[in-house]
Design a protein around this motif. Structure first.
Motif, PDB file in Angstrom:
ATOM      1  N   ILE A  13       0.829  -1.200   0.000  1.00 37.26           N
ATOM      2  CA  ILE A  13       0.000   0.000   0.000  1.00 37.26           C
ATOM      3  C   ILE A  13       0.865   1.252   0.000  1.00 37.26           C
ATOM      4  CG2 ILE A  13      -1.705   1.306   1.322  1.00 37.26           C
ATOM      5  CD1 ILE A  13      -2.758  -1.363   2.373  1.00 37.26           C
ATOM      6  N   ALA A  14       1.931   1.251   0.808  1.00 38.11           N
ATOM      7  CA  ALA A  14       2.826   2.412   0.857  1.00 38.11           C
ATOM      8  C   ALA A  14       3.510   2.632  -0.487  1.00 38.11           C
ATOM      9  CB  ALA A  14       3.864   2.210   1.962  1.00 38.11           C
ATOM     10  N   PHE A  15       3.914   1.530  -1.139  1.00 41.09           N
ATOM     11  CA  PHE A  15       4.545   1.651  -2.455  1.00 41.09           C
ATOM     12  C   PHE A  15       3.585   2.257  -3.479  1.00 41.09           C
ATOM     13  CE2 PHE A  15       4.850  -0.352  -6.663  1.00 41.09           C
ATOM     14  CZ  PHE A  15       6.044   0.202  -7.103  1.00 41.09           C
ATOM     15  N   LEU A  16       2.339   1.797  -3.479  1.00 42.18           N
ATOM     16  CA  LEU A  16       1.363   2.327  -4.430  1.00 42.18           C
ATOM     17  C   LEU A  16       1.112   3.809  -4.191  1.00 42.18           C
ATOM     18  CD1 LEU A  16      -1.267  -0.573  -4.542  1.00 42.18           C
ATOM     19  CD2 LEU A  16       0.414   0.024  -6.292  1.00 42.18           C
ATOM     20  N   MET A  17       1.007   4.207  -2.934  1.00 43.33           N
ATOM     21  CA  MET A  17       0.785   5.611  -2.613  1.00 43.33           C
ATOM     22  C   MET A  17       1.962   6.472  -3.059  1.00 43.33           C
ATOM     23  SD  MET A  17      -0.949   5.329   1.169  1.00 43.33           S
ATOM     24  CE  MET A  17      -1.012   7.115   1.330  1.00 43.33           C
ATOM     25  N   ALA A  18       3.165   6.021  -2.732  1.00 42.86           N
ATOM     26  CA  ALA A  18       4.356   6.789  -3.084  1.00 42.86           C
ATOM     27  C   ALA A  18       4.550   6.860  -4.599  1.00 42.86           C
ATOM     28  CB  ALA A  18       5.585   6.177  -2.416  1.00 42.86           C
ATOM     29  N   LYS A  64      -8.513  -1.366  -2.740  1.00 39.43           N
ATOM     30  CA  LYS A  64      -8.912  -2.734  -2.413  1.00 39.43           C
ATOM     31  C   LYS A  64      -8.067  -3.298  -1.265  1.00 39.43           C
ATOM     32  CE  LYS A  64     -11.511  -4.921  -3.867  1.00 39.43           C
ATOM     33  NZ  LYS A  64     -12.920  -5.088  -3.430  1.00 39.43           N
ATOM     34  N   PHE A  65      -6.765  -3.120  -1.337  1.00 41.15           N
ATOM     35  CA  PHE A  65      -5.917  -3.645  -0.275  1.00 41.15           C
ATOM     36  C   PHE A  65      -5.965  -2.758   0.954  1.00 41.15           C
ATOM     37  CE2 PHE A  65      -4.388  -6.014  -3.858  1.00 41.15           C
ATOM     38  CZ  PHE A  65      -3.945  -7.206  -3.322  1.00 41.15           C
ATOM     39  N   GLY A  66      -6.227  -1.474   0.763  1.00 43.76           N
ATOM     40  CA  GLY A  66      -6.398  -0.587   1.906  1.00 43.76           C
ATOM     41  C   GLY A  66      -7.641  -0.934   2.699  1.00 43.76           C
ATOM     42  N   ALA A  67      -8.683  -1.417   2.024  1.00 46.58           N
ATOM     43  CA  ALA A  67      -9.893  -1.847   2.733  1.00 46.58           C
ATOM     44  C   ALA A  67      -9.603  -3.038   3.632  1.00 46.58           C
ATOM     45  CB  ALA A  67     -10.987  -2.195   1.722  1.00 46.58           C
ATOM     46  N   ALA A  68      -8.781  -3.967   3.151  1.00 46.07           N
ATOM     47  CA  ALA A  68      -8.392  -5.110   3.985  1.00 46.07           C
ATOM     48  C   ALA A  68      -7.555  -4.648   5.174  1.00 46.07           C
ATOM     49  CB  ALA A  68      -7.611  -6.124   3.145  1.00 46.07           C
ATOM     50  N   TYR A  69      -6.675  -3.689   4.931  1.00 46.74           N
ATOM     51  CA  TYR A  69      -5.880  -3.123   6.029  1.00 46.74           C
ATOM     52  C   TYR A  69      -6.784  -2.447   7.054  1.00 46.74           C
ATOM     53  CZ  TYR A  69      -2.741   0.139   8.411  1.00 46.74           C
ATOM     54  OH  TYR A  69      -2.055   0.854   9.364  1.00 46.74           O
ATOM     55  N   GLY A  70      -7.846  -1.805   6.592  1.00 49.27           N
ATOM     56  CA  GLY A  70      -8.775  -1.147   7.496  1.00 49.27           C
ATOM     57  C   GLY A  70      -9.509  -2.120   8.396  1.00 49.27           C
ATOM     58  N   ILE A 157      -9.753  -7.040  -7.757  1.00 49.93           N
ATOM     59  CA  ILE A 157     -11.034  -7.371  -7.125  1.00 49.93           C
ATOM     60  C   ILE A 157     -10.967  -8.708  -6.391  1.00 49.93           C
ATOM     61  CG2 ILE A 157     -13.479  -7.806  -7.531  1.00 49.93           C
ATOM     62  CD1 ILE A 157     -13.316  -5.867  -9.888  1.00 49.93           C
ATOM     63  N   PRO A 158     -10.612  -9.809  -7.046  1.00 51.12           N
ATOM     64  CA  PRO A 158     -10.554 -11.082  -6.294  1.00 51.12           C
ATOM     65  C   PRO A 158      -9.431 -11.124  -5.269  1.00 51.12           C
ATOM     66  CG  PRO A 158      -9.758 -11.398  -8.532  1.00 51.12           C
ATOM     67  CD  PRO A 158     -10.339 -10.023  -8.488  1.00 51.12           C
ATOM     68  N   LEU A 159      -8.287 -10.531  -5.583  1.00 50.48           N
ATOM     69  CA  LEU A 159      -7.169 -10.571  -4.641  1.00 50.48           C
ATOM     70  C   LEU A 159      -7.458  -9.723  -3.403  1.00 50.48           C
ATOM     71  CD1 LEU A 159      -4.115 -10.378  -7.079  1.00 50.48           C
ATOM     72  CD2 LEU A 159      -5.057 -12.381  -5.944  1.00 50.48           C
ATOM     73  N   GLY A 160      -7.890  -8.483  -3.627  1.00 51.81           N
ATOM     74  CA  GLY A 160      -8.179  -7.608  -2.495  1.00 51.81           C
ATOM     75  C   GLY A 160      -9.352  -8.098  -1.671  1.00 51.81           C
ATOM     76  N   PHE A 166     -10.293 -12.725   4.517  1.00 48.75           N
ATOM     77  CA  PHE A 166      -9.400 -13.324   5.508  1.00 48.75           C
ATOM     78  C   PHE A 166      -9.274 -12.441   6.740  1.00 48.75           C
ATOM     79  CE2 PHE A 166      -5.062 -13.464   7.229  1.00 48.75           C
ATOM     80  CZ  PHE A 166      -5.052 -14.752   7.729  1.00 48.75           C
ATOM     81  N   ARG A 167      -9.211 -11.126   6.554  1.00 48.82           N
ATOM     82  CA  ARG A 167      -9.091 -10.210   7.685  1.00 48.82           C
ATOM     83  C   ARG A 167     -10.353 -10.234   8.546  1.00 48.82           C
ATOM     84  NH1 ARG A 167      -3.845  -9.834   8.433  1.00 48.82           N
ATOM     85  NH2 ARG A 167      -2.725  -8.726   6.784  1.00 48.82           N
ATOM     86  N   PHE A 168     -11.511 -10.338   7.925  1.00 47.49           N
ATOM     87  CA  PHE A 168     -12.750 -10.455   8.704  1.00 47.49           C
ATOM     88  C   PHE A 168     -12.722 -11.709   9.569  1.00 47.49           C
ATOM     89  CE2 PHE A 168     -15.026  -7.412   5.828  1.00 47.49           C
ATOM     90  CZ  PHE A 168     -15.552  -6.610   6.824  1.00 47.49           C
ATOM     91  N   LEU A 169     -12.306 -12.820   8.986  1.00 45.51           N
ATOM     92  CA  LEU A 169     -12.225 -14.068   9.746  1.00 45.51           C
ATOM     93  C   LEU A 169     -11.160 -13.985  10.832  1.00 45.51           C
ATOM     94  CD1 LEU A 169     -12.514 -16.632   6.799  1.00 45.51           C
ATOM     95  CD2 LEU A 169     -14.304 -15.956   8.414  1.00 45.51           C
ATOM     96  N   GLN A 170     -10.069 -13.309  10.543  1.00 44.34           N
ATOM     97  CA  GLN A 170      -9.004 -13.141  11.534  1.00 44.34           C
ATOM     98  C   GLN A 170      -9.485 -12.319  12.721  1.00 44.34           C
ATOM     99  OE1 GLN A 170      -5.627 -10.967  10.035  1.00 44.34           O
ATOM    100  NE2 GLN A 170      -4.380 -11.358  11.851  1.00 44.34           N
ATOM    101  N   VAL A 171     -10.179 -11.219  12.446  1.00 44.77           N
ATOM    102  CA  VAL A 171     -10.696 -10.377  13.524  1.00 44.77           C
ATOM    103  C   VAL A 171     -11.768 -11.123  14.319  1.00 44.77           C
ATOM    104  CG1 VAL A 171     -11.991  -8.263  14.010  1.00 44.77           C
ATOM    105  CG2 VAL A 171     -10.149  -8.226  12.332  1.00 44.77           C
ATOM    106  N   CYS A 172     -12.608 -11.886  13.620  1.00 44.44           N
ATOM    107  CA  CYS A 172     -13.654 -12.655  14.285  1.00 44.44           C
ATOM    108  C   CYS A 172     -13.048 -13.698  15.224  1.00 44.44           C
ATOM    109  CB  CYS A 172     -14.553 -13.320  13.248  1.00 44.44           C
ATOM    110  SG  CYS A 172     -15.955 -14.222  13.950  1.00 44.44           S
TER     111      CYS A 172
END
Length: 233
Positions: A13-18, A64-70, A157-160, A166-172
């Motif tokens: 994400i940092a690379f894409l932003m920069a 897409k990946f920032g949403a997973a980070y969120g 779309i599928p990757l993000g 996975f993050r939802f399941l991890q937090v759950c």
């Protein structure tokens, strides 16, 4: 393993932003420099027509990946007024239901997005890269400026969504084990620590909207030390 995934996610994400910021800056500077007569001979031959398209693609992947980070860090906005008024047992059930619903939704998007990408040219691209020729497969369209295969772009779309699922399941799972949810303190500034040596400064540093358990706002009724501190002022 999870820490490696976390670092890869943050680094990507940092690379894409920069990179997107740098490309936009250079493209804008090139546009203004091309309008200056004595600079045109040096920069007029450079072509940055692809910059806008590339930045749009990078921002889509970033989102897409920032949403997973969120989801992992708890920075997504949520309306929890009703849930916070429930009893602890029922509140936990609704939280688990919400997290699993998020996982189901993002998992569905990932599956449907993966099928779309596969039919939109990924099947052809992968088999062609492996040296397998199949004239019945659809090659897929390309982007206007970069002339990239669109299935590569749409793979966000599928990757993000898979990572977000996975993050939802991890937090759950973490909530079921510890009873805690990830929470991001928007008022916290990195490198700025609270001064507890000065009573007046310490009183000013009290954040009455601090989340004690990740669910409820800080209530002075449940903090007798802070209440006594306020009465002593």
């Amino acid at each position: 393993m999870l820490k490696v995934l976390d670092h890869l996610e943050e680094g990507f994400i940092a690379f894409l932003m920069a990179a997107a910021t740098t490309i936009i800056f250079v493209a804008v500077m090139h546009r203004y420099a091309s309008g200056v007569s004595f600079l045109y001979d040096y920069v007029g031959h450079l072509d940055f027509s692809w910059a806008q398209e590339l930045c749009i693609i990078m921002f889509v992947w970033m989102a897409k990946f920032g949403a997973a980070y969120g989801v992992r860090t708890g920075i997504h906005v949520g309306v929890d007024v009703v849930i916070n008024r429930l009893e602890a047992k029922n509140r936990g059930r609704f939280i688990v239901f919400g997290l699993l619903s998020g996982a189901l939704f993002t998992g569905t998007v990932a599956l449907m997005g993966g099928h779309f990408v596969w039919e939109n040219g990924a099947h052809y691209g992968i088999t062609h890269a492996l040296g397998i020729d199949n004239p019945e497969l659809y090659e897929g369209p390309t982007t206007p400026d970069l002339e990239w295969q669109t299935w590569v772009v749409y793979s966000a779309i599928p990757l993000g969504s898979s990572l977000m699922c996975f993050r939802f399941l991890q937090v759950c799972w973490a909530f079921l084990c510890t009873g805690e949810l990830p929470h991001h303190d928007h008022g916290h500034v990195e490198g700025l620590e609270e001064d507890t040596t000065d009573p007046q400064r310490a009183a000013q540093d009290i954040n009455w909207f601090e989340m004690d358990d990740g669910l409820h706002p800080k209530d002075i009724a449940h903090h007798p030390d802070d209440e006594n501190k306020e009465k002593g002022q």
